[in-house]
Design a protein around this motif. Structure first.
Motif, short mmCIF file in Angstrom:
data_model
loop_
_atom_site.label_atom_id
_atom_site.label_comp_id
_atom_site.label_asym_id
_atom_site.label_seq_id
_atom_site.Cartn_x
_atom_site.Cartn_y
_atom_site.Cartn_z
N SER A 69 0.83 -1.21 0.00
CA SER A 69 0.00 0.00 0.00
C SER A 69 0.86 1.26 0.00
CB SER A 69 -0.93 0.01 1.22
OG SER A 69 -0.18 0.02 2.42
N ARG A 70 2.20 1.06 0.02
CA ARG A 70 3.09 2.22 0.11
C ARG A 70 4.15 2.28 -0.99
NH1 ARG A 70 1.37 0.68 5.00
NH2 ARG A 70 0.95 2.26 6.60
N VAL A 71 4.62 1.12 -1.44
CA VAL A 71 5.66 1.11 -2.47
C VAL A 71 5.22 0.18 -3.60
CG1 VAL A 71 7.51 1.58 -0.82
CG2 VAL A 71 6.93 -0.78 -1.37
N SER A 72 5.97 0.20 -4.69
CA SER A 72 5.58 -0.58 -5.86
C SER A 72 5.83 -2.06 -5.64
CB SER A 72 6.36 -0.11 -7.09
OG SER A 72 7.73 -0.49 -6.99
N LEU A 73 5.07 -2.87 -6.37
CA LEU A 73 5.25 -4.32 -6.31
C LEU A 73 6.66 -4.69 -6.76
CD1 LEU A 73 3.54 -7.11 -6.09
CD2 LEU A 73 3.78 -7.07 -8.56
N ARG A 74 7.14 -4.04 -7.80
CA ARG A 74 8.48 -4.35 -8.32
C ARG A 74 9.54 -4.11 -7.25
NH1 ARG A 74 10.88 -2.20 -14.10
NH2 ARG A 74 12.96 -3.11 -13.91
N ALA A 75 9.39 -3.03 -6.48
CA ALA A 75 10.36 -2.74 -5.42
C ALA A 75 10.32 -3.80 -4.33
CB ALA A 75 10.09 -1.35 -4.83
N VAL A 76 9.12 -4.28 -4.00
CA VAL A 76 8.99 -5.32 -2.98
C VAL A 76 9.64 -6.61 -3.45
CG1 VAL A 76 7.37 -6.77 -1.70
CG2 VAL A 76 6.90 -4.33 -1.98
N THR A 174 13.22 -9.56 -13.50
CA THR A 174 12.30 -8.46 -13.20
C THR A 174 12.75 -7.16 -13.86
OG1 THR A 174 13.46 -7.96 -11.12
CG2 THR A 174 11.62 -9.48 -11.00
N ARG A 175 14.06 -7.04 -14.07
CA ARG A 175 14.59 -5.86 -14.75
C ARG A 175 14.27 -5.89 -16.24
NH1 ARG A 175 16.94 -0.89 -13.22
NH2 ARG A 175 18.27 -0.16 -14.92
N VAL A 176 14.43 -7.07 -16.85
CA VAL A 176 14.24 -7.21 -18.30
C VAL A 176 12.76 -7.23 -18.66
CG1 VAL A 176 14.60 -8.73 -20.28
CG2 VAL A 176 16.45 -8.35 -18.63
N TRP A 177 11.97 -8.05 -17.94
CA TRP A 177 10.57 -8.27 -18.30
C TRP A 177 9.58 -7.52 -17.39
CZ3 TRP A 177 13.26 -13.32 -18.37
CH2 TRP A 177 13.58 -13.72 -19.68
N GLY A 178 10.07 -6.96 -16.29
CA GLY A 178 9.17 -6.29 -15.36
C GLY A 178 8.41 -7.27 -14.50
N VAL A 179 7.49 -6.77 -13.71
CA VAL A 179 6.66 -7.58 -12.82
C VAL A 179 5.20 -7.24 -13.12
CG1 VAL A 179 6.07 -8.07 -10.42
CG2 VAL A 179 8.43 -7.62 -11.03
N PRO A 180 4.32 -8.24 -13.21
CA PRO A 180 2.91 -7.93 -13.47
C PRO A 180 2.35 -6.96 -12.44
CG PRO A 180 3.30 -10.29 -13.60
CD PRO A 180 4.55 -9.69 -13.05
N ALA A 181 1.60 -5.99 -12.90
CA ALA A 181 0.99 -5.02 -11.98
C ALA A 181 -0.18 -5.66 -11.25
CB ALA A 181 0.51 -3.80 -12.77
N LEU A 182 -0.45 -5.16 -10.04
CA LEU A 182 -1.63 -5.60 -9.30
C LEU A 182 -2.86 -5.04 -9.99
CD1 LEU A 182 -0.55 -5.08 -5.57
CD2 LEU A 182 -0.64 -7.21 -6.85
N ARG A 183 -3.73 -5.92 -10.44
CA ARG A 183 -4.91 -5.50 -11.16
C ARG A 183 -6.10 -5.37 -10.20
NH1 ARG A 183 -4.68 -6.49 -16.56
NH2 ARG A 183 -6.81 -7.25 -16.70
N PRO A 184 -7.01 -4.44 -10.46
CA PRO A 184 -8.15 -4.28 -9.56
C PRO A 184 -9.11 -5.46 -9.65
CG PRO A 184 -8.42 -2.91 -11.50
CD PRO A 184 -7.03 -3.49 -11.58
N PRO A 185 -9.94 -5.66 -8.62
CA PRO A 185 -10.93 -6.75 -8.67
C PRO A 185 -11.86 -6.58 -9.85
CG PRO A 185 -10.80 -5.81 -6.46
CD PRO A 185 -10.01 -4.91 -7.35
N VAL A 186 -12.23 -7.70 -10.47
CA VAL A 186 -13.13 -7.64 -11.63
C VAL A 186 -14.58 -7.86 -11.23
CG1 VAL A 186 -11.36 -8.40 -13.23
CG2 VAL A 186 -12.80 -10.11 -12.11
N ALA A 187 -14.79 -8.33 -9.98
CA ALA A 187 -16.16 -8.63 -9.55
C ALA A 187 -16.37 -8.18 -8.11
CB ALA A 187 -16.45 -10.12 -9.68
N LEU A 307 -11.65 -9.00 -4.12
CA LEU A 307 -11.05 -8.06 -3.17
C LEU A 307 -9.72 -7.56 -3.74
CD1 LEU A 307 -11.63 -10.13 0.11
CD2 LEU A 307 -12.93 -8.10 -0.61
N PRO A 308 -9.18 -6.46 -3.22
CA PRO A 308 -7.89 -5.98 -3.72
C PRO A 308 -6.80 -7.04 -3.57
CG PRO A 308 -8.95 -4.30 -2.39
CD PRO A 308 -9.78 -5.54 -2.24
N ALA A 309 -5.99 -7.22 -4.60
CA ALA A 309 -4.95 -8.26 -4.60
C ALA A 309 -3.90 -8.03 -3.53
CB ALA A 309 -4.30 -8.34 -5.98
N ARG A 310 -3.75 -6.78 -3.06
CA ARG A 310 -2.75 -6.53 -2.01
C ARG A 310 -3.09 -7.22 -0.71
NH1 ARG A 310 -4.93 -2.86 1.39
NH2 ARG A 310 -6.61 -1.54 0.58
#
Length: 373
Positions: A69-76, A174-187, A307-310
Motif C-alpha cells: 500500500s506504500r511502495v511498488s510491487l516491483r520494489a517489494v 524483473t529488470r528485463v521483463w518487469g513484474v505484473p501489476a496488481l490489477r483491480p478486482p473484476v467482480a 477483493l484488492p490483490a494486495r
C-alpha cells in the motif's frame, strides 16, 4: 479490465522466482546431514535451521501486505530477492552454527516476501497464471534434493550459492521483463469485505493444513499397513500436486474458480476416504495430490477477483498457521487413536474445506448481487 494474454514475457519473472523459491524451500531438510557434519550439531539441534527459515517466511507476508500500500510491487519483489540472496549466502559461508541459523532466518524472510508479492500479482491476472507459476515452485522442490545430492558432497556451500545465483537471475528477469501489476478486482461486491476475507483465510488455512497433513503423515500410515514403498508414494503425492497445478494452468480458465475449488475439495475428500481402504491407500494418496493441486492458486485468483490483490499476503499467513497446526493435530491423533486416524482426519478436513468453499461462494455471490437470492 481484460486479463493480459499469458506470454513468456509475462510468466518468465514468476517462473524464475518460483523455481528459486521451490529449490530453497525443500533444501534444508535434504541438507541436514551436511549441516551436522560441518557444524557438529546433533539431530535435535539441526532442525533449528529449517525452523528459522520457516519463521522468516511466515513473518514476511503481513509485512508485504503493508508495503504494497506504500511502495511498488516491483520494489517489494526486488528487495525481497536481495534479502533472500543475502540470507542464503550467509548460510553457505557462515563460520558458526548461530550465523548459519541467522542466515536461514533472513533467507526465509526474503522467500516469504517474493512469494507473497508475486502470488498477489499473478492471482490478480487469473487462475491460469497463478497456477502455472506455482507449478514451477513444485518443480523446484522436486529438483532440490537432487541438487543437494549432486553438489553437497563437495561442499555445503554450493547448493545454497546456486539459490543465491537464482536470486540474481530473478532480479535480472524483473529488470528485463518487469513484474505484473496488481490489477483491480473484476467482480467487487458491495457487502462486507472483512467477512469475505475471513472466509478466504479459513479456506486457505484448511487447504494448507490438508496439503501439509497429507505430506507429513501419509507415509506413516502406509508404513503401518506394511506397504514397502511409502517414500515412492509420497513422491507421487507431491508430483500429483504439481501436475494438478500444471493442468489447471493449462485448462483452468474454462471453469469458474468457485466451481473448480469446490470440485477439487470434494474429490480430495473422496480420495482421503478411499485411503481408509488398505488396498486403495497408495493410489488414493497420489490422487489426493492431483485433486489438491488446483485449490491454492485458484483460491488466490478467486479472492483477487473479489477483493484488492494486495490483501493476498494476509491469506498466506492463515495458510502458514494451517501448515503448523494440522500436522501436530494429526500426530496427536495418530498417537492416541492409531494409524487409521490419519485418512479419517484428512477426510474430515476435506469435508470442512468443502463446506467453507460452498459458504464462501454463497457469501461472495450475495455481496456481488446486493444480497438477492
Amino acid at each position: 479490465m481484460k486479463a493480459p494474454p499469458l506470454t513468456v514475457t509475462l510468466l518468465a519473472p514468476g517462473a524464475v522466482a518460483f523455481l528459486m523459491l521451490g529449490v530453497l524451500q525443500a533444501m534444508y531438510g535434504a541438507a541436514f546431514p551436511l549441516f551436522q557434519a560441518r557444524y557438529g550439531v546433533g539431530p535435535a539441534a539441526v532442525g533449528w535451521v529449517a525452523s528459522a527459515h520457516f519463521l522468516g517466511s511466515t513473518t514476511a507476508p503481513p509485512l508485504v501486505g503493508l508495503l504494497l500500500s506504500r511502495v511498488s510491487l516491483r520494489a517489494v519483489v526486488a528487495g525481497s530477492a536481495v534479502v533472500l540472496a543475502a540470507g542464503v549466502t550467509g548460510v553457505a559461508l557462515a563460520p558458526t552454527w548461530a550465523l548459519a541459523v541467522t542466515g536461514a532466518l533472513v533467507g526465509g524472510l526474503g522467500l516469504g516476501g517474493v512469494s507473497a508479492a508475486l502470488n498477489a500479482a499473478y492471482a490478480s491476472i487469473g487462475t491460469r497464471a497463478v497456477n502455472l507459476v506455482n507449478a514451477v515452485f513444485g518443480v523446484g522442490s522436486i529438483l532440490s534434493p537432487l541438487l543437494v545430492l549432486a553438489l553437497g558432497g563437495r561442499s555445503l556451500a554450493l547448493p545454497f550459492l546456486v539459490v543465491a545465483a537464482l536470486g540474481g537471475v530473478t532480479l535480472l528477469a524483473t529488470r528485463v521483463w518487469g513484474v505484473p501489476a496488481l490489477r483491480p478486482p473484476v467482480a467487487a461486491g458491495s457487502g462486507q469485505p472483512g467477512v469475505t476475507l475471513a472466509l478466504f483465510a479459513v479456506l486457505i488455512f484448511l487447504y494448507v493444513g490438508l496439503e501439509v497433513g497429507f505430506g507429513a503423515w501419509l507415509a506413516r500410515h502406509l508404513d503401518s499397513l506394511r506397504f514397502g514403498a511409502s517414500a515412492l508414494i509420497l513422491s507421487g503425492y507431491w508430483a500429483g500436486l504439481t501436475a494438478g497445478r500444471i493442468l489447471t494452468g493449462l485448462l483452468g480458465g474454462r471453469v469458474s474458480p468457485p466451481r473448480l475449488v469446490l470440485a477439487a475439495a470434494a474429490l480430495t475428500t473422496l480420495a482421503a476416504l478411499a485411503a481408509t481402504v488398505p488396498a486403495l491407500s497408495p493410489a488414493a494418496y497420489v490422487l489426493a495430490g492431483l485433486c489438491l493441486g488446483p485449490i491454492f492458486g485458484t483460491t488466490l485468483a478467486w479472492m483477487a477477483a473479489s477483493l484488492p490483490a494486495r490483501l493476498v499476503p494476509y491469506l498466506l499467513v492463515a495458510g502458514s498457521a494451517g501448515g503448523v497446526l494440522a500436522p501436530a493435530a494429526l500426530g496427536a491423533l495418530y498417537a492416541g487413536a492409531g494409524p487409521a486416524s490419519v485418512p479419517l482426519t484428512l477426510a474430515a478436513l476435506g469435508l470442512a474445506l468443502s463446506a467453507v468453499v460452498a459458504l464462501t461462494a454463497r457469501v461472495n455471490w450475495s455481496a456481488r448481487h446486493g444480497g438477492r437470492h
